[in-house]
Scaffold this motif. Structure first.
Motif, mmCIF file in Angstrom:
data_model
loop_
_atom_site.group_PDB
_atom_site.id
_atom_site.type_symbol
_atom_site.label_atom_id
_atom_site.label_comp_id
_atom_site.label_asym_id
_atom_site.label_seq_id
_atom_site.Cartn_x
_atom_site.Cartn_y
_atom_site.Cartn_z
ATOM 1 N N SER A 1 0.817 -1.217 0.000
ATOM 2 C CA SER A 1 0.000 0.000 0.000
ATOM 3 C C SER A 1 0.847 1.261 0.000
ATOM 4 N N LEU A 2 2.159 1.113 -0.115
ATOM 5 C CA LEU A 2 3.066 2.259 -0.017
ATOM 6 C C LEU A 2 3.727 2.546 -1.358
ATOM 7 N N PRO A 3 3.867 3.844 -1.723
ATOM 8 C CA PRO A 3 4.572 4.184 -2.958
ATOM 9 C C PRO A 3 6.055 3.874 -2.835
ATOM 10 N N LYS A 4 6.680 3.543 -3.953
ATOM 11 C CA LYS A 4 8.118 3.259 -3.947
ATOM 12 C C LYS A 4 8.934 4.521 -3.696
ATOM 13 N N TRP A 5 8.359 5.670 -4.050
ATOM 14 C CA TRP A 5 9.083 6.920 -3.805
ATOM 15 C C TRP A 5 8.088 8.023 -3.467
ATOM 16 N N GLU A 6 8.580 9.006 -2.723
ATOM 17 C CA GLU A 6 7.824 10.216 -2.419
ATOM 18 C C GLU A 6 8.769 11.408 -2.553
ATOM 19 N N LEU A 7 8.208 12.557 -2.868
ATOM 20 C CA LEU A 7 9.015 13.755 -3.055
ATOM 21 C C LEU A 7 8.373 14.924 -2.320
ATOM 22 N N ALA A 8 9.117 15.516 -1.405
ATOM 23 C CA ALA A 8 8.702 16.737 -0.712
ATOM 24 C C ALA A 8 9.537 17.864 -1.302
ATOM 25 N N HIS A 9 8.891 18.784 -2.057
ATOM 26 C CA HIS A 9 9.732 19.743 -2.790
ATOM 27 C C HIS A 9 9.021 21.057 -3.059
ATOM 28 N N LYS A 10 9.823 22.039 -3.493
ATOM 29 C CA LYS A 10 9.329 23.370 -3.838
ATOM 30 C C LYS A 10 10.123 23.894 -5.023
ATOM 31 N N LEU B 1 13.901 13.569 -1.699
ATOM 32 C CA LEU B 1 13.365 12.403 -2.392
ATOM 33 C C LEU B 1 13.490 11.196 -1.458
ATOM 34 N N TYR B 2 12.352 10.567 -1.182
ATOM 35 C CA TYR B 2 12.328 9.365 -0.355
ATOM 36 C C TYR B 2 12.182 8.153 -1.274
ATOM 37 N N VAL B 3 13.177 7.282 -1.261
ATOM 38 C CA VAL B 3 13.154 6.060 -2.071
ATOM 39 C C VAL B 3 13.403 4.885 -1.129
ATOM 40 N N ARG C 1 16.299 15.508 -15.194
ATOM 41 C CA ARG C 1 17.300 14.458 -15.355
ATOM 42 C C ARG C 1 18.084 14.242 -14.065
ATOM 43 N N LEU C 2 18.372 15.320 -13.352
ATOM 44 C CA LEU C 2 19.096 15.218 -12.086
ATOM 45 C C LEU C 2 18.327 14.324 -11.109
ATOM 46 N N ALA C 3 17.031 14.590 -10.950
ATOM 47 C CA ALA C 3 16.212 13.779 -10.042
ATOM 48 C C ALA C 3 16.109 12.339 -10.534
ATOM 49 N N GLN C 4 16.026 12.166 -11.847
ATOM 50 C CA GLN C 4 15.950 10.818 -12.413
ATOM 51 C C GLN C 4 17.198 10.014 -12.082
ATOM 52 N N LEU C 5 18.371 10.642 -12.170
ATOM 53 C CA LEU C 5 19.618 9.957 -11.846
ATOM 54 C C LEU C 5 19.633 9.516 -10.381
ATOM 55 N N VAL C 6 19.167 10.395 -9.495
ATOM 56 C CA VAL C 6 19.136 10.050 -8.063
ATOM 57 C C VAL C 6 18.170 8.896 -7.837
ATOM 58 N N HIS C 7 16.988 8.991 -8.414
ATOM 59 C CA HIS C 7 15.984 7.935 -8.229
ATOM 60 C C HIS C 7 16.501 6.593 -8.754
ATOM 61 N N GLN C 8 17.097 6.613 -9.923
ATOM 62 C CA GLN C 8 17.601 5.361 -10.502
ATOM 63 C C GLN C 8 18.688 4.730 -9.633
ATOM 64 N N SER D 1 13.987 3.051 1.993
ATOM 65 C CA SER D 1 14.421 3.514 3.316
ATOM 66 C C SER D 1 15.374 4.701 3.240
ATOM 67 N N HIS D 2 15.587 5.227 2.038
ATOM 68 C CA HIS D 2 16.562 6.302 1.849
ATOM 69 C C HIS D 2 15.872 7.663 1.699
ATOM 70 N N ALA D 3 16.532 8.689 2.194
ATOM 71 C CA ALA D 3 16.107 10.074 1.999
ATOM 72 C C ALA D 3 17.275 10.825 1.380
ATOM 73 N N ILE D 4 17.047 11.402 0.214
ATOM 74 C CA ILE D 4 18.119 12.083 -0.514
ATOM 75 C C ILE D 4 17.714 13.533 -0.713
ATOM 76 N N LEU D 5 18.545 14.415 -0.219
ATOM 77 C CA LEU D 5 18.310 15.849 -0.346
ATOM 78 C C LEU D 5 18.784 16.307 -1.724
ATOM 79 N N MET D 6 17.946 17.067 -2.429
ATOM 80 C CA MET D 6 18.294 17.526 -3.775
ATOM 81 C C MET D 6 18.006 19.022 -3.901
ATOM 82 N N VAL D 7 19.000 19.763 -4.345
ATOM 83 C CA VAL D 7 18.840 21.196 -4.625
ATOM 84 C C VAL D 7 19.429 21.471 -5.998
ATOM 85 N N ALA D 8 18.630 22.078 -6.871
ATOM 86 C CA ALA D 8 19.118 22.479 -8.197
ATOM 87 C C ALA D 8 18.660 23.907 -8.461
ATOM 88 N N LEU D 9 19.604 24.836 -8.468
ATOM 89 C CA LEU D 9 19.342 26.253 -8.740
ATOM 90 C C LEU D 9 19.981 26.596 -10.081
#
Length: 270
Positions: free
Chosen positions: A208-217, A231-233, A258-265, A235-243
């Motif tokens: 019943s749980l998603p494989k990933w979740e994203l809390a972002h702005k 990005l929550y994948v 693409r940056l987020a895709q690389l982290v997720h993969q 049991s992992h939590a990965i902080l991502m900042v792209a300015l």
């Protein structure tokens, strides 16, 4: 090994990048990081709304306001850009909680300015300092050109990473407040940047749980596009900042996605 492999892919991303970038990627469990121009200042755009949210919860925790307090929308409050409040009828009543939610999930500029007036500039600046955002600055409301501006709202990748790190670890205001703010960020409706290349979570379920979740702005103005979050994948939590700056939306958007895709993969392949 996971992060080391990810770092190799990020280096390739960097070599192909168009425009100017400030990036911070961090595994919040192992504290491994990959950064690029992390202390360079960028115009904050709507990313400044994340520490403003923290300032709201800080004042609520201190008892100086209640999230249930209601504010009446006036015609003078309404400004353009993102958000729905500019299109609604003056006179409606909105709680501080609702205004905060609209500020984050729809990047509502009217809601943001109402909250800035409620908090005051000094409280927001104090919050930046308490979060450890030492290089960042707050001066102005959004979608308004002040007669005499002292400066611009500015951030660095390192500073906004520090803000998200405190949220993720339950150290922004309180553990409960941090959890509430992360849940608001997970409800983000502007999903054209980090989530664009990620698998559809409706089709990506374990039990019943998603494989990933994203809390972002996100944040955008002319030739500036940002996305920031956690990005929550599994049991992992990965902080991502792209300015970004010095590249238009159509150049920046696929690079951020693409940056987020690389982290997720990297983390979903384990």
């Amino acid at each position: 090994m996971t992060f080391k492999r990810l770092a190799q892919h990020l280096e390739q991303w960097k070599r192909e990048a168009v425009g100017s970038w400030g990036v911070w990627i961090e595994d919040l469990t192992s504290a491994e990081t990959w950064t690029w121009n992390e202390t360079e200042l960028f115009y904050a755009a709507s990313i400044i709304k994340v520490p403003i949210m923290v300032a709201v919860y800080k004042q609520a925790f201190a008892g100086r306001l209640a999230l249930a307090d209601e504010i009446i929308l006036t015609a003078e409050d309404q400004v353009g850009g993102a958000g729905v409040l500019q299109h609604l009828s003056p006179g409606i009543r909105l709680s501080v909680q609702d205004l905060t939610t609209l500020m984050i999930i729809q990047s509502d500029n009217t809601a943001t300015n109402i909250l800035i007036d409620l908090l005051g500039t000094e409280i927001i600046r104090e919050t930046l300092s308490e979060l450890g955002m030492k290089q960042s600055s707050f001066y102005n409301k959004l979608m308004i050109v002040p007669a005499a501006s002292e400066g611009l709202n500015m951030i660095t990748a390192a500073d906004i990473a520090q803000c998200y790190r405190k949220l993720a670890r339950g150290k922004a205001v309180s553990h409960h407040a941090s959890r509430q703010m992360v849940e608001i960020l997970k409800k983000q409706q502007l999903r054209d940047c980090f989530p664009a290349f990620l698998p559809n979570n409706q089709d990506d379920i374990v039990g019943s749980l998603p494989k990933w979740e994203l809390a972002h702005k996100t944040g955008t103005v002319t030739r500036t596009l940002h996305d920031t979050g956690i990005l929550y994948v599994g049991s992992h939590a990965i902080l991502m900042v792209a300015l970004s700056r010095d590249c238009d939306y159509h150049q920046a958007q696929p690079q951020i996605s693409r940056l987020a895709q690389l982290v997720h993969q990297a983390y979903s392949d384990q």
